[in-house]
Design an enzyme around this catalytic site. Structure first.
Site, PDB file in Angstrom:
ATOM      1  N   TYR A 116       0.860  -1.190   0.000  1.00  0.00           N
ATOM      2  CA  TYR A 116       0.000   0.000   0.000  1.00  0.00           C
ATOM      3  C   TYR A 116       0.893   1.235   0.000  1.00  0.00           C
ATOM      4  O   TYR A 116       1.870   1.296   0.747  1.00  0.00           O
ATOM      5  CB  TYR A 116      -0.888   0.017   1.251  1.00  0.00           C
ATOM      6  CG  TYR A 116      -1.758   1.249   1.346  1.00  0.00           C
ATOM      7  CD1 TYR A 116      -3.038   1.266   0.783  1.00  0.00           C
ATOM      8  CD2 TYR A 116      -1.296   2.410   1.973  1.00  0.00           C
ATOM      9  CE1 TYR A 116      -3.832   2.400   0.854  1.00  0.00           C
ATOM     10  CE2 TYR A 116      -2.088   3.548   2.036  1.00  0.00           C
ATOM     11  CZ  TYR A 116      -3.357   3.531   1.477  1.00  0.00           C
ATOM     12  OH  TYR A 116      -4.141   4.653   1.540  1.00  0.00           O
ATOM     13  N   GLU A 204      -3.427   7.561  -4.127  1.00  0.00           N
ATOM     14  CA  GLU A 204      -3.425   6.281  -3.417  1.00  0.00           C
ATOM     15  C   GLU A 204      -3.179   5.151  -4.403  1.00  0.00           C
ATOM     16  O   GLU A 204      -3.877   5.055  -5.416  1.00  0.00           O
ATOM     17  CB  GLU A 204      -4.767   6.079  -2.710  1.00  0.00           C
ATOM     18  CG  GLU A 204      -4.765   4.869  -1.792  1.00  0.00           C
ATOM     19  CD  GLU A 204      -6.133   4.621  -1.174  1.00  0.00           C
ATOM     20  OE1 GLU A 204      -7.126   4.519  -1.922  1.00  0.00           O
ATOM     21  OE2 GLU A 204      -6.212   4.531   0.067  1.00  0.00           O
TER      22      GLU A 204
END
Ligand code: ADP
Ligand code: MG
Length: 393
Positions: A116, A204
């Site tokens: 992530y 993101e």
């Protein structure tokens, strides 16, 4: 402002952030030509909507998965036809879901591990922050809650930019070595440049992946921009997809009204963002639920008030309206005249409570009283809120 994954990936490529090859299609007529541009290998078919959680989403007709792995192009075509025009419901869309109007075909990558990586503005330190984790792919909120030690944060000095030692630190904490480390460092540096130079509010990448050959790629991309900076990025404004926005919000922006749709049934029309917030609060306090945030600004015109009423009434959930105006710059009589005109023009049948205070309030109240319309007057904010909550109950 948000953009689609396929647009974000095109932007990534401009900044040298590696992504798998992909082609977007905006009509089923384009599917075959799009697929023809990809090599004869497995393809991932991805619904393009402005919401995450697509992989685990379900379409309203029961078809499962807004992101599908297809072994062959024939399967890919089949999936794309099932997705296109269909409504996808994910954890982020709300129950109504979102209609898929663009499908993105992308080369399937061989995933060694999912990570992530996000860059966003940290409001507490007023600095950009990189948030990263070795636990990518799954819901990051769950990782943050259950195992917060698995999430790393790096705060960046905006004057200096992202420093090499910070990148090395991040690489080490994510456990990259050798070729992966080199490629990850390059990707992180490019992604930060993308964040900085486009005035992004958030980037993101979930998941960021490594492949068995040591490549590091952005497999998903969610990007939003600071709307206050859009004036200096016409190329980004061009990426706006009005299909993804609430038509009422688009209409409101034409009249310079700040409107945000909410789930409740009491519409509010207020001047000033602070007063609008406290109006929503007081409605909740007395057991009601606001249908929207609407700020008509400090010096609204009659036309704006009429437009505001029409926008409010475009929401079928609205069962009553509360107008709360504090006339500082605003002349209460202008608002009152606008209200009377709007009520007549739209043939309002719903209960309407108006609380006026401040500049020229006597004339404003007289205009309402002499209009012959059923308008309930509220003396104070509390009084007005209680009245509208009772009227919609
Ligand atoms: P969302 O986050 O909206 O569910 P993603 O793009 O993250 O959508 O896709 C969900 C999952 O599908 C990813 O976590 C990844 O495991 C897989 N996936 C997505 N794109 C690819 C790709 N190009 N190759 C292989 N797997 C992919
Ligand atoms: Mg994702």
């Amino acid at each position: 402002m948000n953009i689609h994954e396929y647009q974000a990936k095109a932007l990534f490529e401009k900044f040298g952030v590696p992504v798998p090859k992909g082609v977007a299609a905006k009509s089923p007529l384009e599917f075959e030509a799009a697929l023809a541009q990809l090599p004869d290998a497995p393809v991932v078919v991805k619904s393009q909507i402005h919401a995450g959680g697509r992989g685990k989403g379900t379409f309203t007709d029961g078809f499962k998965g807004g992101v599908k792995f297809a072994k062959t192009k024939t399967d890919a075509l089949d999936y794309a036809n099932k997705m296109f025009g269909n409504t996808l419901v994910t954890a982020q869309t709300g129950a109504a879901g979102r209609k898929v109007q663009t499908v993105y075909f992308t080369q399937a990558s061989d995933i060694k591990k999912e990570y992530y990586l996000a860059i966003l503005l940290d409001r507490a330190s007023s600095r950009p922050v990189i948030v990263a984790s070795t636990e990518g792919g799954v819901e990051i909120e769950k990782v943050a809650h259950d195992t917060p030690e698995k999430i790393f944060k790096i705060v960046i000095d905006p004057a200096y930019g992202l420093a090499d030692f910070q990148i090395r630190d991040l690489i080490a904490r994510l456990g990259f070595a050798g070729n992966e480390a080199k490629n990850a460092a390059k990707l992180i540096r490019s992604l930060y440049a993308c964040y900085w130079e486009t005035d992004a509010a958030m980037i993101e990448v979930n998941p960021l992946i490594t492949t068995p050959t040591g490549e590091v790629l952005a497999l998903d991309a969610k990007v939003s921009f600071d709307s206050n900076a859009l004036y200096r990025h016409p190329e980004i404004i061009a990426l706006r997809d009005l299909n993804e926005e609430d038509p009422k919000e688009i209409e409101a922006s034409k009249y310079a009204l700040s409107y945000i749709a909410l789930d409740g049934n009491i519409a509010c029309l207020v001047n000033g963002a602070g007063l609008a917030m406290s109006t929503m609060d007081i409605i909740q306090h007395f057991g009601g639920s606001p249908a929207n945030f609407l700020d008509v600004g400090g010096g609204a015109s009659k036309d704006q008030v009429v437009a505001a009423f029409k926008i409010i009434l475009g929401d079928p959930n609205v069962k009553g309206i509360l107008v709360n105006i504090f006339g500082g710059i605003m002349d209460c009589n202008v608002i009152a005249t606008g209200i009377v005109e709007a009520v007549k023009e739209v043939g309002l049948k719903l209960p309407l409570v108006v609380r006026l205070e401040g500049n020229n309030v006597a004339a404003g109240k007289a205009t309402l009283a002499n209009s012959g319309l059923t308008i309930v007057s509220g003396d104070t904010m509390a009084d007005a809120a209680q009245k509208i909550v009772k009227l919609v109950a």
